[in-house]
Scaffold this motif. Structure first.
Motif, PDB file in Angstrom:
ATOM      1  N   MET A 158     -16.432 -30.617  73.034  1.00 27.02           N
ATOM      2  CA  MET A 158     -16.573 -29.381  73.805  1.00 27.02           C
ATOM      3  C   MET A 158     -15.358 -28.488  73.600  1.00 27.02           C
ATOM      4  N   LEU A 159     -15.612 -27.194  73.508  1.00 27.14           N
ATOM      5  CA  LEU A 159     -14.537 -26.232  73.300  1.00 27.14           C
ATOM      6  C   LEU A 159     -13.959 -25.784  74.639  1.00 27.14           C
ATOM      7  N   VAL A 160     -12.618 -25.784  74.723  1.00 32.95           N
ATOM      8  CA  VAL A 160     -11.902 -25.290  75.890  1.00 32.95           C
ATOM      9  C   VAL A 160     -10.959 -24.185  75.432  1.00 32.95           C
ATOM     10  N   VAL A 161     -11.020 -23.041  76.079  1.00 26.45           N
ATOM     11  CA  VAL A 161     -10.055 -21.970  75.831  1.00 26.45           C
ATOM     12  C   VAL A 161      -8.981 -22.037  76.912  1.00 26.45           C
ATOM     13  N   ILE A 162      -7.722 -22.109  76.480  1.00 33.03           N
ATOM     14  CA  ILE A 162      -6.594 -22.116  77.400  1.00 33.03           C
ATOM     15  C   ILE A 162      -5.873 -20.782  77.275  1.00 33.03           C
ATOM     16  N   ARG A 163      -5.869 -20.017  78.341  1.00 36.01           N
ATOM     17  CA  ARG A 163      -5.124 -18.753  78.355  1.00 36.01           C
ATOM     18  C   ARG A 163      -3.662 -19.074  78.630  1.00 36.01           C
ATOM     19  N   GLY A 164      -2.784 -18.658  77.708  1.00 36.73           N
ATOM     20  CA  GLY A 164      -1.386 -19.027  77.773  1.00 36.73           C
ATOM     21  C   GLY A 164      -1.113 -20.155  76.795  1.00 36.73           C
ATOM     22  N   ALA A 165       0.089 -20.143  76.199  1.00 34.06           N
ATOM     23  CA  ALA A 165       0.458 -21.203  75.256  1.00 34.06           C
ATOM     24  C   ALA A 165       1.932 -21.566  75.393  1.00 34.06           C
ATOM     25  N   GLY A 166       2.476 -21.379  76.624  1.00 29.53           N
ATOM     26  CA  GLY A 166       3.844 -21.775  76.907  1.00 29.53           C
ATOM     27  C   GLY A 166       3.954 -23.272  77.101  1.00 29.53           C
ATOM     28  N   ASP A 167       5.067 -23.731  77.685  1.00 24.35           N
ATOM     29  CA  ASP A 167       5.293 -25.181  77.746  1.00 24.35           C
ATOM     30  C   ASP A 167       4.308 -25.900  78.663  1.00 24.35           C
ATOM     31  N   ALA A 206      -5.394 -10.733  76.586  1.00 25.48           N
ATOM     32  CA  ALA A 206      -6.465 -10.364  77.503  1.00 25.48           C
ATOM     33  C   ALA A 206      -7.621 -11.361  77.502  1.00 25.48           C
ATOM     34  N   GLY A 207      -7.588 -12.329  76.570  1.00 33.52           N
ATOM     35  CA  GLY A 207      -8.688 -13.280  76.479  1.00 33.52           C
ATOM     36  C   GLY A 207      -9.969 -12.655  75.980  1.00 33.52           C
ATOM     37  N   ALA A 208      -9.833 -11.641  75.121  1.00 32.24           N
ATOM     38  CA  ALA A 208     -11.017 -10.936  74.610  1.00 32.24           C
ATOM     39  C   ALA A 208     -11.900 -11.832  73.747  1.00 32.24           C
ATOM     40  N   CYS A 209     -11.367 -12.950  73.263  1.00 28.48           N
ATOM     41  CA  CYS A 209     -12.129 -13.859  72.408  1.00 28.48           C
ATOM     42  C   CYS A 209     -13.158 -14.674  73.186  1.00 28.48           C
ATOM     43  N   ILE A 210     -13.024 -14.743  74.501  1.00 30.08           N
ATOM     44  CA  ILE A 210     -13.840 -15.670  75.287  1.00 30.08           C
ATOM     45  C   ILE A 210     -15.343 -15.396  75.163  1.00 30.08           C
ATOM     46  N   PRO A 211     -15.823 -14.149  75.271  1.00 27.00           N
ATOM     47  CA  PRO A 211     -17.270 -13.932  75.111  1.00 27.00           C
ATOM     48  C   PRO A 211     -17.788 -14.341  73.743  1.00 27.00           C
ATOM     49  N   THR A 212     -16.958 -14.173  72.711  1.00 22.91           N
ATOM     50  CA  THR A 212     -17.380 -14.559  71.361  1.00 22.91           C
ATOM     51  C   THR A 212     -17.429 -16.078  71.211  1.00 22.91           C
ATOM     52  N   LEU A 213     -16.433 -16.764  71.725  1.00 21.19           N
ATOM     53  CA  LEU A 213     -16.338 -18.220  71.551  1.00 21.19           C
ATOM     54  C   LEU A 213     -17.300 -18.973  72.461  1.00 21.19           C
ATOM     55  N   ARG A 214     -17.623 -18.410  73.624  1.00 19.78           N
ATOM     56  CA  ARG A 214     -18.518 -19.048  74.596  1.00 19.78           C
ATOM     57  C   ARG A 214     -18.118 -20.502  74.848  1.00 19.78           C
ATOM     58  N   PRO A 215     -16.894 -20.727  75.321  1.00 22.07           N
ATOM     59  CA  PRO A 215     -16.422 -22.098  75.527  1.00 22.07           C
ATOM     60  C   PRO A 215     -17.110 -22.781  76.705  1.00 22.07           C
ATOM     61  N   GLY A 216     -17.039 -24.100  76.720  1.00 18.49           N
ATOM     62  CA  GLY A 216     -17.563 -24.843  77.855  1.00 18.49           C
ATOM     63  C   GLY A 216     -16.690 -24.691  79.086  1.00 18.49           C
ATOM     64  N   ALA A 217     -15.390 -24.401  78.848  1.00 17.98           N
ATOM     65  CA  ALA A 217     -14.471 -24.232  79.971  1.00 17.98           C
ATOM     66  C   ALA A 217     -13.344 -23.290  79.573  1.00 17.98           C
ATOM     67  N   VAL A 218     -12.830 -22.579  80.563  1.00 17.94           N
ATOM     68  CA  VAL A 218     -11.648 -21.740  80.410  1.00 17.94           C
ATOM     69  C   VAL A 218     -10.595 -22.237  81.389  1.00 17.94           C
ATOM     70  N   VAL A 219      -9.379 -22.406  80.891  1.00 19.45           N
ATOM     71  CA  VAL A 219      -8.247 -22.795  81.728  1.00 19.45           C
ATOM     72  C   VAL A 219      -7.228 -21.665  81.693  1.00 19.45           C
ATOM     73  N   ASP A 220      -6.957 -21.062  82.841  1.00 20.93           N
ATOM     74  CA  ASP A 220      -5.938 -20.014  82.908  1.00 20.93           C
ATOM     75  C   ASP A 220      -4.609 -20.667  83.237  1.00 20.93           C
ATOM     76  N   ALA A 221      -3.756 -20.806  82.210  1.00 19.72           N
ATOM     77  CA  ALA A 221      -2.432 -21.404  82.360  1.00 19.72           C
ATOM     78  C   ALA A 221      -1.350 -20.406  81.961  1.00 19.72           C
ATOM     79  N   ILE A 222      -1.590 -19.135  82.245  1.00 22.93           N
ATOM     80  CA  ILE A 222      -0.610 -18.090  81.953  1.00 22.93           C
ATOM     81  C   ILE A 222       0.614 -18.239  82.863  1.00 22.93           C
ATOM     82  N   LEU A 223       0.400 -18.762  84.056  1.00 24.32           N
ATOM     83  CA  LEU A 223       1.477 -18.971  85.047  1.00 24.32           C
ATOM     84  C   LEU A 223       2.151 -17.651  85.414  1.00 24.32           C
ATOM     85  N   ALA A 224       1.323 -16.643  85.654  1.00 25.51           N
ATOM     86  CA  ALA A 224       1.837 -15.328  86.046  1.00 25.51           C
ATOM     87  C   ALA A 224       2.034 -15.214  87.548  1.00 25.51           C
TER      88      ALA A 224
END
Length: 263
Positions: free
Chosen positions: A1-10, A84-102
């Motif tokens: 399953m594909l997961v998109v993680i927003r943010g790529a810090g530590d 902005a996570g503009a790739c998400i509609p194209t990728l249609r992942p099973g899950a999105v994790v927002d780990a931007i930590l804003a």
């Protein structure tokens, strides 16, 4: 399953390590010029360098969502310059994790994927995510939440080696960041770790320089630009932290809770 993680810090990278090892396909997104501090353990460095390996897992920069999907399916963590996570509609992942930590939600919505997980303050289960994960050090660190919200941000860094806010190195002025030291270096209180517009950014305590912003970035006075670990263990600079792996475990639990199984 594909997961998109927003943010790529530590912390996001700690999540990616745990999910990748569990068998999930991973695409991460971050800024075109990432501002990660703990760069030796950040997959965001793939945007700058083209490739980045953390522990035993490799990440590679992708130019398009389609290329990112191909990389993820091949077993490589893909990283896109896409804040902005503009790739998400194209990728249609099973899950999105927002780990931007804003400390607030920067646009993640409950409808972005079948399962949406918010990491840290700024998310409310049922409003903008299906589950959230606690990021504050202490008894509840890494706990998956299925109601409510993570604890609010205090603005005070957690204790490491008995030290808190003094661990953080901040820009002494507005200007271009020019490092004088390297991550992993043992430092003494008062030594110059970097300069900004000719002003020194001095080490605030003795220990190991665990994080330092990359050179050439425009910074503002007071911006977090470095991190010292008073425990002085150089090896810790090159592996995901206890906090990152704990949060990653909470995300993994939440995915399994909702039936999001790796392929």
């Amino acid at each position: 399953m594909l997961v998109v993680i927003r943010g790529a810090g530590d912390l996001a990278t700690g999540i990616a390590l745990r999910l990748h090892r569990a068998g999930y396909q991973i695409v991460m997104t971050d800024l075109p010029a990432p501002t990660s501090i703990r760069r030796t353990v950040c997959f965001s460095e793939a945007i700058r360098l083209g490739e980045m390996t953390v522990e035993d897992i490799s990440a590679r920069k992708a130019e398009t969502p389609e290329e990112a999907l191909t990389l993820a399916q091949s077993g490589v963590v893909a990283v896109l310059a896409d804040p902005a996570g503009a790739c998400i509609p194209t990728l249609r992942p099973g899950a999105v994790v927002d780990a931007i930590l804003a400390k607030k939600n920067l646009g993640t919505a409950l409808v972005d994927a079948p399962v949406v997980i918010g990491v840290g303050p700024g998310f409310t289960v049922g409003t903008d995510c299906h589950a959230a994960v606690e990021t504050m050090r202490g008894h509840t660190l890494g706990r998956a939440l299925y109601t409510g919200s993570p604890l609010p941000n205090t603005g005070i860094p957690g204790l490491i080696g008995g030290r808190s806010g003094e661990r953080v190195l901040r820009a002494p002025a507005d200007g271009i960041f020019e490092p004088r030291m390297k991550i992993g270096q043992l430092v003494q209180e008062g030594e110059i770790a970097a300069t900004v517009n000719g002003k020194p950014m001095r080490c605030t305590l003795t220990g190991c320089l665990r994080g330092l912003l990359q050179g050439g970035l425009q910074v503002h006075e007071g911006m977090k630009c470095g991190d010292i670990d008073p425990r002085g263990q150089q090896a810790n600079c090159f592996t995901a932290s206890d906090k990152a792996t704990a949060i990653g475990g909470g995300v993994l639990e939440a995915l399994l809770h909702f039936g999001c199984l790796p392929d």
